[in-house]
Motif scaffolding. Structure first.
Motif, PDB file in Angstrom:
ATOM      1  N   HIS A 102      -6.076  -2.837  -0.128  1.00  0.00           N
ATOM      2  CA  HIS A 102      -5.340  -3.163  -1.346  1.00  0.00           C
ATOM      3  C   HIS A 102      -6.305  -3.413  -2.510  1.00  0.00           C
ATOM      4  O   HIS A 102      -6.042  -2.999  -3.652  1.00  0.00           O
ATOM      5  CB  HIS A 102      -4.456  -4.388  -1.124  1.00  0.00           C
TER       6      HIS A 102
ATOM      7  N   ALA B  32      -2.680   8.457  -4.202  1.00  0.00           N
ATOM      8  CA  ALA B  32      -3.689   7.992  -5.143  1.00  0.00           C
ATOM      9  C   ALA B  32      -3.007   7.417  -6.378  1.00  0.00           C
ATOM     10  O   ALA B  32      -2.026   7.980  -6.861  1.00  0.00           O
ATOM     11  CB  ALA B  32      -4.600   9.148  -5.549  1.00  0.00           C
ATOM     12  N   PRO B  33      -3.484   6.286  -6.867  1.00  0.00           N
ATOM     13  CA  PRO B  33      -2.865   5.663  -8.061  1.00  0.00           C
ATOM     14  C   PRO B  33      -2.889   6.609  -9.261  1.00  0.00           C
ATOM     15  O   PRO B  33      -3.790   7.406  -9.391  1.00  0.00           O
ATOM     16  CB  PRO B  33      -3.737   4.427  -8.302  1.00  0.00           C
TER      17      PRO B  33
ATOM     18  N   THR C 242      -9.886   9.418 -10.056  1.00  0.00           N
ATOM     19  CA  THR C 242     -10.111   9.090  -8.647  1.00  0.00           C
ATOM     20  C   THR C 242     -11.501   9.559  -8.227  1.00  0.00           C
ATOM     21  O   THR C 242     -11.767  10.766  -8.174  1.00  0.00           O
ATOM     22  CB  THR C 242      -9.055   9.762  -7.751  1.00  0.00           C
TER      23      THR C 242
ATOM     24  N   GLU D 190      -7.383  -0.105  -3.659  1.00  0.00           N
ATOM     25  CA  GLU D 190      -6.303   0.514  -4.435  1.00  0.00           C
ATOM     26  C   GLU D 190      -6.276  -0.038  -5.858  1.00  0.00           C
ATOM     27  O   GLU D 190      -6.099   0.719  -6.827  1.00  0.00           O
ATOM     28  CB  GLU D 190      -4.962   0.275  -3.755  1.00  0.00           C
ATOM     29  N   GLU D 191      -6.444  -1.356  -5.996  1.00  0.00           N
ATOM     30  CA  GLU D 191      -6.451  -1.964  -7.323  1.00  0.00           C
ATOM     31  C   GLU D 191      -7.615  -1.435  -8.152  1.00  0.00           C
ATOM     32  O   GLU D 191      -7.481  -1.200  -9.360  1.00  0.00           O
ATOM     33  CB  GLU D 191      -6.534  -3.489  -7.202  1.00  0.00           C
TER      34      GLU D 191
ATOM     35  N   LEU E  69      -8.994   1.524  -7.776  1.00  0.00           N
ATOM     36  CA  LEU E  69      -8.652   2.907  -8.118  1.00  0.00           C
ATOM     37  C   LEU E  69      -7.747   2.965  -9.345  1.00  0.00           C
ATOM     38  O   LEU E  69      -7.832   3.883 -10.162  1.00  0.00           O
ATOM     39  CB  LEU E  69      -7.965   3.585  -6.930  1.00  0.00           C
TER      40      LEU E  69
ATOM     41  N   TYR F 207      -3.594  12.366  -2.615  1.00  0.00           N
ATOM     42  CA  TYR F 207      -3.630  11.270  -1.644  1.00  0.00           C
ATOM     43  C   TYR F 207      -5.064  10.818  -1.364  1.00  0.00           C
ATOM     44  O   TYR F 207      -6.023  11.556  -1.579  1.00  0.00           O
ATOM     45  CB  TYR F 207      -2.947  11.699  -0.336  1.00  0.00           C
TER      46      TYR F 207
ATOM     47  N   LYS G 119       2.860   9.781   3.332  1.00  0.00           N
ATOM     48  CA  LYS G 119       2.228   8.482   3.544  1.00  0.00           C
ATOM     49  C   LYS G 119       2.207   8.178   5.040  1.00  0.00           C
ATOM     50  O   LYS G 119       3.235   8.287   5.704  1.00  0.00           O
ATOM     51  CB  LYS G 119       2.992   7.393   2.791  1.00  0.00           C
TER      52      LYS G 119
ATOM     53  N   LEU H 278       0.810  -1.217   0.000  1.00  0.00           N
ATOM     54  CA  LEU H 278       0.000   0.000   0.000  1.00  0.00           C
ATOM     55  C   LEU H 278       0.845   1.269   0.000  1.00  0.00           C
ATOM     56  O   LEU H 278       0.489   2.260  -0.648  1.00  0.00           O
ATOM     57  CB  LEU H 278      -0.934   0.011   1.216  1.00  0.00           C
TER      58      LEU H 278
ATOM     59  N   TYR I 170     -13.533   7.134   3.620  1.00  0.00           N
ATOM     60  CA  TYR I 170     -12.804   7.376   2.379  1.00  0.00           C
ATOM     61  C   TYR I 170     -12.806   8.865   2.093  1.00  0.00           C
ATOM     62  O   TYR I 170     -13.859   9.515   2.120  1.00  0.00           O
ATOM     63  CB  TYR I 170     -13.476   6.614   1.233  1.00  0.00           C
TER      64      TYR I 170
ATOM     65  N   MET J 144      -2.485   7.173   1.731  1.00  0.00           N
ATOM     66  CA  MET J 144      -1.617   6.660   0.681  1.00  0.00           C
ATOM     67  C   MET J 144      -1.770   7.488  -0.592  1.00  0.00           C
ATOM     68  O   MET J 144      -2.766   8.200  -0.761  1.00  0.00           O
ATOM     69  CB  MET J 144      -1.942   5.195   0.384  1.00  0.00           C
TER      70      MET J 144
END
Length: 256
Positions: free
Chosen positions: A162, A255-256, A174, A165-166, A168, A211, A240, A120, A205, A253
């Motif tokens: 996780h 953001a992807p 986002t 996150e995947e 995202l 982030y 982070k 993460l 959330y 964390m």
């Protein structure tokens, strides 16, 4: 002379087949095949119980099972199917939820709890302790959480984070809420259970610039962190972060 050599080589080949047949140990084959398959998937074999246990036979196969130790016993099961007829191929299959299986993949240099965080927050969140010789001999280690073993609820939370996150990563942008993320990525990248904490409530959330903040307020439904911790998390600082207190968890964390 050539004929003699060919006959001799054929004789050696037959001897090898006979010896190999009688030395065949299905338990050893099951263990080695499962181990090789774990290597293929980049999963440390220390996350599974060995030797595998014999479950029985079906359709001409001897069935062996090696249950995972992480994230908890039996969350993933490695199943080896050893054919009684040597002509058939050995099969190794994994049973369990995909997100539990995926959570096991990674370097063996981390503990499982560290592995969940590194997935993460990146490897840079953990600090390596050791010299060049430690690196050579494999005696170095990472901090923090070297000796911490997260409880089942914390592991479930981090595994779900996780999965979020995947999802995202697959979203075109986002989204401002988990409900919108779910609508955009279900059912291919996320399930309803992935956005719910162990108490059945939707995870906290919040998108904050580059982030994302994710968390669970635990059973009592309110943050148990002190004001200083919450101020640090919700400030605009691009950092982070991970905090845990009782059954409360919060993570900040990128953001992807």
């Amino acid at each position: 002379m050539l004929r003699f050599v060919l006959v001799f080589l054929l004789f050696l080949f037959v001897v090898f087949l006979v010896v190999d047949y009688f030395r065949f140990d299905p338990l050893e084959r099951a263990e080695s095949e499962i181990t090789f398959k774990l290597i293929d998937y980049d999963i440390p074999d220390c996350y599974f119980e060995f030797p595998p246990r014999f479950l029985g036979e079906s359709n001409g196969y001897l069935i062996y099972e090696a249950p995972s130790i992480e994230p908890w016993k039996g969350a993933v099961r490695a199943m080896a199917y050893i054919p009684k007829e040597r002509k058939k191929k050995i099969k190794v299959l994994f049973e369990g939820k995909d997100k539990y299986f995926e959570s096991l993949r990674g370097p063996s240099k981390f503990t499982y709890s560290q592995l969940l965080l590194s997935e993460l927050l990146g490897y840079g969140f953990l600090t390596y302790i050791g010299t060049g010789w430690d690196l050579f001999w494999g005696t170095g280690y990472y901090i923090p959480y070297r000796d911490v073993v997260f409880d089942k609820k914390t592991k479930e939370n981090l595994i779900n984070f996780h999965a979020i996150e995947e999802a995202l990563l697959q979203a075109p942008s986002t989204p401002p809420s988990l409900k919108e993320l779910f609508q955009k990525t279900y059912p291919f990248f996320i399930n309803k259970e992935d956005i719910l904490d162990p108490y059945g409530r939707e995870y906290f959330y919040k998108v904050q610039g580059r982030y994302v903040i994710l968390g669970s307020k635990g059973e009592n439904g309110k943050w148990d962190f002190d004001r200083e911790t919450l101020n640090k998390v919700f400030s605009n600082t691009e950092e982070k972060l991970f905090f845990l207190k009782g059954d409360d968890i919060i993570i900040k964390m990128k953001a992807p």
